[in-house]
Design a protein around this motif. Structure first.
Motif, mmCIF file in Angstrom:
data_model
loop_
_atom_site.group_PDB
_atom_site.id
_atom_site.type_symbol
_atom_site.label_atom_id
_atom_site.label_comp_id
_atom_site.label_asym_id
_atom_site.label_seq_id
_atom_site.Cartn_x
_atom_site.Cartn_y
_atom_site.Cartn_z
ATOM 1 N N THR A 149 0.839 -1.214 0.000
ATOM 2 C CA THR A 149 0.000 0.000 0.000
ATOM 3 C C THR A 149 0.871 1.260 0.000
ATOM 4 N N ARG A 176 -6.177 4.756 5.701
ATOM 5 C CA ARG A 176 -5.048 3.871 6.020
ATOM 6 C C ARG A 176 -5.343 3.045 7.264
ATOM 7 N N GLY A 186 -7.368 0.669 7.341
ATOM 8 C CA GLY A 186 -8.809 0.419 7.370
ATOM 9 C C GLY A 186 -9.246 -1.036 7.340
HETATM 10 N N1 ASP Z 1 -3.430 -1.882 3.212
HETATM 11 C C1 ASP Z 1 -4.051 -0.761 3.870
HETATM 12 C C2 ASP Z 1 -2.984 0.110 4.530
HETATM 13 O O1 ASP Z 1 -1.815 -0.219 4.490
HETATM 14 C C3 ASP Z 1 -5.096 -1.171 4.864
HETATM 15 C C4 ASP Z 1 -4.598 -1.973 6.050
HETATM 16 O O2 ASP Z 1 -3.521 -2.564 6.005
HETATM 17 O O3 ASP Z 1 -5.327 -2.034 7.043
HETATM 18 O O4 ASP Z 1 -3.313 1.139 5.048
#
Ligand code: ASP
Ligand code: ADP
Ligand code: MG
Length: 456
Positions: free
Chosen positions: A49, A204, A206
């Motif tokens: 992400t 983020r 989430g």
């Molecule tokens: N992949 C997303 C993030 O890094 C959501 C999560 O990991 O909860 O924010």
């Protein structure tokens, strides 16, 4: 009354838990060991992400863009290769990587575009969920990957979309629940879709929130959050080396910790659990045998001091207006303007002619300062003088009966004697005492407080 006669556990695995093939195998061990786990919610593999966020900003050079895409492809291919590259899955992953390429190209040099950004960010979870469902199938489990966008209906505030709980419940009952009897269903955290089918994200971190909402919609008995720590600690263990895992926390205590910066749980995770009464477990997917933290309505102990949280990058907004003096309705007007600009206020203190408040930037990638737009400033300027102070940190002391026990403030403020405390909030909740300090003093403050209030 529960609607199902089977008690479900919804299991959520965070980024480090699904970082690579070996980590995913450990998650599969956890899933397979518990017949109640029918729904699995996954984050994107660790790091993905963050790379997608950089791509979504559209400000990389072409060489950097290609390098970011290559880094993501490496992470996904490592897992795909160890799964022996089944043809359909390999085609699906390649398709997702092509979409990343296309969307990141569209973002290059362009104006901010939330819809494209969210479509891009969502692809990390799409990859990890497809890979994990295949890994379960290779462990002889009937499993499928379910697109969370079919049920996680949200508004269209890209980047921090708000789920529509009624629609989620109805869609989940219709499309997802019937699959759970025959399959372990793997789905994506963090992502949703608006009523027109555009992909959205919940902010983020989430995925915890997604899992909590799905657990609520399913009336699951347990929400298990598997992460890289063996429970919720008395403070972020990266910050305080003597912090210890807490075996049991009340909903109230856990909600305060999550709200005030304990990153281990997204701030909105506890509310759905409170509404449906499911217990929340937080444990380490690398070492499930170490146990973890159970969060429940009722707990055996309620100590005065339970934990400390720290939230960095806080922005303090101070508004001054002589019109406030003996006036009615000033605060209502101020809050109406803030609400119109979608600003949620966190801490607040008032004097006769001034109000100081901090801005809740939960889930946004920047600090609260980025939420204070020129338009907001302009509108506020019509009614007051505004001062913005950045580089602050919010420290929360979390516990029980903090506002009604003699001596609490003395114990806390004795530790704070050498530091400049910028704002203090106490009394609204029996479970927290919060204050702001300069960012560079935040860590020593927290370490010193932990030593005095929480170390054995
Ligand atoms: N992949 C997303 C993030 O890094 C959501 C999560 O990991 O909860 O924010
Ligand atoms: P995941 O990717 O599994 O969602 P996160 O990185 O979001 O994991 O959350 C886990 C991290 O939260 C831990 O590595 C730890 O550094 C941090 N953290 C902050 N406060 C706490 C706390 N009170 N207890 C445990 N971990 C905490
Ligand atoms: Mg997280």
């Amino acid at each position: 009354m529960r609607q199902t006669d089977f008690s479900y556990t919804v299991a959520k695995f965070g980024g480090t838990s699904v970082a690579d093939y070996q980590a995913m195998q450990r998650c599969a061990d956890i899933v397979l060991a518990d017949p109640a786990v029918r729904l699995v919610v996954v984050s994107a593999s660790s790091g993905v992400t963050n790379l997608l966020v950089e791509l979504a900003k559209g400000q990389l050079t072409e060489a950097e863009r290609l390098d970011h895409l290559a880094q993501i492809a490496r992470i996904q291919y490592q897992i795909l290769d160890q799964l022996q590259r089944p043809a359909q899955l390999a085609a699906d992953i390649d398709d997702l990587l092509v979409q990343m390429d296309k969307l990141s190209k569209q973002r290059l040099g362009g104006l901010a575009n939330g819809a494209i950004s969210d479509a891009l960010l969502a692809l990390g979870e799409c990859c990890s969920s497809a890979l994990f469902a295949e890994l379960l199938r290779q462990r002889n489990e009937q499993s499928l990957c379910f697109d969370a966008r079919r049920v996680m209906r949200t508004d269209n505030h890209f980047g921090k979309a708000e789920p529509d709980l009624t629609a989620l419940k109805q869609l989940l009952e219709q499309h997802l629940q019937p699959l759970l009897q025959a399959n372990r269903v793997v789905t994506q955290g963090f992502i949703g879709a608006d009523s027109e089918g555009n992909t959205t994200t919940l902010g983020r971190g989430g995925s915890d929130f997604s899992a909590a909402l799905m657990a609520e919609a399913l009336q699951a008995e347990v929400l298990a959050v598997w992460t890289d720590v063996d429970g919720i600690y008395s403070c972020d263990p990266r910050l305080v080396t003597t912090a210890r895992p807490i075996p049991e926390l009340s909903f109230d205590e856990a909600a305060e910790m999550a709200t005030f910066g304990a990153k281990v749980l997204h701030p909105a995770t506890i509310l759905p659990a409170v509404r449906c009464g499911s217990a929340v477990f937080v444990g380490k997917s690398r070492a499930p045998e170490q146990g973890g933290t159970w969060i429940r309505k009722e707990v055996a102990t309620s100590p005065g001091f339970r934990a400390l949280s720290l939230r960095k990058q806080q922005t303090l907004l101070t508004v001054h207006s002589l019109n406030m003096l003996h006036a009615r309705g000033f605060l209502a007007e101020l809050f109406a303007i803030l609400a119109k600009h979608r600003i949620s206020v966190d801490l607040i203190t008032t004097s006769e002619v001034s109000v100081a408040l901090t801005i809740d930037d939960t889930g946004s990638s920047g600090s609260g300062a980025s939420l204070i737009t020129p338009e907001l400033k302009q509108e506020l300027a019509t009614m007051c003088r505004v001062e913005v102070t950045e580089q602050l940190a919010l420290v929360a002391v979390i516990g029980n009966q903090l506002a009604t026990t003699a001596g609490i403030a003395k114990q806390v403020f004795e530790v704070l004697e050498p530091f400049n405390v910028r704002m203090i909030c106490q009394g609204a909740s029996p479970h927290n005492l919060c204050f702001l300090v300069d960012a560079q003093e935040a860590e020593p403050v927290v370490q010193q407080l932990h030593r005095t209030l929480l170390d054995d």
